[in-house]
Design a protein around this motif. Sequence first.
Motif, mmCIF file in Angstrom:
data_model
loop_
_atom_site.group_PDB
_atom_site.id
_atom_site.type_symbol
_atom_site.label_atom_id
_atom_site.label_comp_id
_atom_site.label_asym_id
_atom_site.label_seq_id
_atom_site.Cartn_x
_atom_site.Cartn_y
_atom_site.Cartn_z
ATOM 1 N N GLY A 94 -13.388 -22.392 23.537
ATOM 2 C CA GLY A 94 -12.385 -22.974 22.643
ATOM 3 C C GLY A 94 -11.340 -23.732 23.428
ATOM 4 O O GLY A 94 -11.417 -23.821 24.653
ATOM 5 N N ASP A 95 -10.387 -24.276 22.697
ATOM 6 C CA ASP A 95 -9.246 -24.973 23.302
ATOM 7 C C ASP A 95 -8.052 -24.027 23.236
ATOM 8 O O ASP A 95 -7.600 -23.667 22.148
ATOM 9 C CB ASP A 95 -8.977 -26.266 22.506
ATOM 10 N N VAL A 146 -17.945 -24.665 31.247
ATOM 11 C CA VAL A 146 -17.435 -23.751 32.282
ATOM 12 C C VAL A 146 -18.026 -22.357 32.067
ATOM 13 O O VAL A 146 -18.407 -21.661 33.024
ATOM 14 C CB VAL A 146 -15.883 -23.716 32.235
ATOM 15 N N ASN A 196 -3.919 -18.969 37.649
ATOM 16 C CA ASN A 196 -3.934 -20.377 38.096
ATOM 17 C C ASN A 196 -4.092 -21.339 36.928
ATOM 18 O O ASN A 196 -4.829 -22.322 37.014
ATOM 19 C CB ASN A 196 -5.052 -20.581 39.127
ATOM 20 N N PHE A 243 -10.032 -29.705 35.996
ATOM 21 C CA PHE A 243 -9.410 -28.416 35.648
ATOM 22 C C PHE A 243 -8.689 -28.375 34.306
ATOM 23 O O PHE A 243 -8.340 -27.289 33.845
ATOM 24 C CB PHE A 243 -8.432 -27.934 36.750
ATOM 25 N N ILE A 244 -8.378 -29.525 33.714
ATOM 26 C CA ILE A 244 -7.575 -29.473 32.474
ATOM 27 C C ILE A 244 -8.304 -30.140 31.315
ATOM 28 O O ILE A 244 -8.998 -31.135 31.473
ATOM 29 C CB ILE A 244 -6.182 -30.133 32.660
ATOM 30 N N TYR A 245 -8.123 -29.552 30.150
ATOM 31 C CA TYR A 245 -8.641 -30.137 28.915
ATOM 32 C C TYR A 245 -7.568 -30.025 27.849
ATOM 33 O O TYR A 245 -6.986 -28.950 27.652
ATOM 34 C CB TYR A 245 -9.896 -29.376 28.434
ATOM 35 N N TYR A 278 -12.079 -13.160 38.708
ATOM 36 C CA TYR A 278 -10.927 -12.235 38.606
ATOM 37 C C TYR A 278 -11.213 -11.155 37.562
ATOM 38 O O TYR A 278 -10.928 -9.972 37.783
ATOM 39 C CB TYR A 278 -9.642 -13.005 38.248
ATOM 40 N N LEU A 293 -13.529 -23.482 42.726
ATOM 41 C CA LEU A 293 -12.457 -22.478 42.691
ATOM 42 C C LEU A 293 -12.943 -21.080 43.069
ATOM 43 O O LEU A 293 -12.127 -20.201 43.358
ATOM 44 C CB LEU A 293 -11.810 -22.447 41.308
ATOM 45 N N PHE A 345 -12.283 -16.708 28.145
ATOM 46 C CA PHE A 345 -12.056 -17.819 27.214
ATOM 47 C C PHE A 345 -11.957 -19.096 28.043
ATOM 48 O O PHE A 345 -11.115 -19.209 28.929
ATOM 49 C CB PHE A 345 -10.747 -17.559 26.448
ATOM 50 N N ASP A 346 -12.817 -20.073 27.760
ATOM 51 C CA ASP A 346 -12.775 -21.334 28.530
ATOM 52 C C ASP A 346 -13.570 -22.386 27.774
ATOM 53 O O ASP A 346 -14.030 -22.154 26.638
ATOM 54 C CB ASP A 346 -13.317 -21.122 29.968
ATOM 55 N N HIS A 393 0.153 -23.602 36.277
ATOM 56 C CA HIS A 393 0.492 -24.642 37.266
ATOM 57 C C HIS A 393 -0.252 -25.955 36.999
ATOM 58 O O HIS A 393 0.015 -26.950 37.663
ATOM 59 C CB HIS A 393 0.248 -24.135 38.696
ATOM 60 N N GLY A 440 -8.771 -19.352 30.240
ATOM 61 C CA GLY A 440 -9.099 -20.309 31.303
ATOM 62 C C GLY A 440 -9.691 -19.567 32.492
ATOM 63 O O GLY A 440 -9.333 -19.811 33.643
ATOM 64 N N TRP A 474 -0.089 -27.454 34.098
ATOM 65 C CA TRP A 474 0.484 -28.055 32.890
ATOM 66 C C TRP A 474 1.966 -28.335 33.026
ATOM 67 O O TRP A 474 2.665 -27.662 33.773
ATOM 68 C CB TRP A 474 0.235 -27.118 31.688
#
Length: 351
Positions: A238-239, A216, A256, A139-141, A195, A162, A211-212, A259, A189, A261
């Motif tokens: 992008g980041d 993904v 979501n 889930f995180i980058y 959603y 998810l 944006f992700d 939570h 994200g 980070w």
Amino acid sequence: MTRNALVKPQTDPTPIFEHFRGNHGSELLTAAVAHFDLFGSLDRAPCSLEELAQRLSIQIRPANVLVTALRSMGMLQIDAERLQLTDLAREHLVPGGAFDCGDYLGLAAQNPSVLQMVELLKSNRPLGSDASDGGGAAFIYRDGIASAMEAADTARHFTLALSGRAKNVAPLLAEVADLSKARRLLDVGGGTGIYTYALLQKNPNLQGILFDRPEVLKVAEEMGQHYGVMDRCELVSGDMFAAPLPEAADAILLSNILHDWDLPECEALIDRCAKALSPGGQLMIHDVFLNDTLDGPLPVALYSASLFSFTEGRAYSAAEYRNWLEAAGLRPQPVVATGVHCGLLSAIKPA
Ligand SMILES: C[S@@+](CC[C@H](N)C(=O)[O-])C[C@H]1O[C@@H](n2cnc3c(N)ncnc32)[C@H](O)[C@@H]1O
């Protein structure tokens, strides 16, 4: 046939999510009793959260997760700004007491899931983030960590996972989010995009930007075809911590995301979103919320342990979010519940 993201389930799936996350209660309680002597230590000398973290040789994020869970279970309380045992914990969890049940909890001390939780509490590093674990963190980058969201198979696996929550909660978010005057929604994200697809179906004049990370977005594009809204939805990779965020959005959704980070990243991301938002626009935080006193609700405290295990984050309270939002120049509105313990906290950028 086009899918409708606005149709609600007939039954509330919340108990299923609660039972699924329930194992963390057992892991944290057993870790506290059998590995950290937390109750013995606080019985000898109550102390602040920061002092407890030092005593247990753990960092503040794991200490927060552990203490929030134990307070939610009714084992700890705060009195005179110090963590103290409740009567329940004093009678049953202090080693050597007449009715101590620590030996019984010790039955689970060597369970693999308890040992893993103890290791996570000590290391403060998410599952998968060690090169030796392989796979990367789910889930995180961000620059500097191995991320599962960068490889096609793992990004697909975690993103689709998810959707099991999103398809249940998206209709409820669409019901409470007021985007009647918005023209451009940026979903930072966005994951599967469910959603955003619900919000696009609800608001026919709205344009969306998801944006992700690139792998993904491939899943999001596939998913978006089912909802028939891709003619109004742009995909931008992008980041979120480094790349310029797409401009001129009058609504930005962080569903979501925060939570996942730790505090510095939460503040930085809220600040970036506040700057990217058009004047008069709203930043929408869709997430779970701990009590402002960080002592419950228990299902959110246990979910916080899950977030802690997988990511660099934890559950936060609305008060914690309000501080960051106000520091970024936004005006937070009251939280409105959606589903599965989530809620929407919108904050307006002054015109
Ligand atoms: C927990 S998921 C939330 C997905 C979706 N918003 C939801 O509510 O189901 C976190 C999302 O943030 C994305 N993400 C994590 N770090 C990111 C980064 N640095 N830049 C862009 N996206 C990122 C992940 O790829 C993932 O899709």
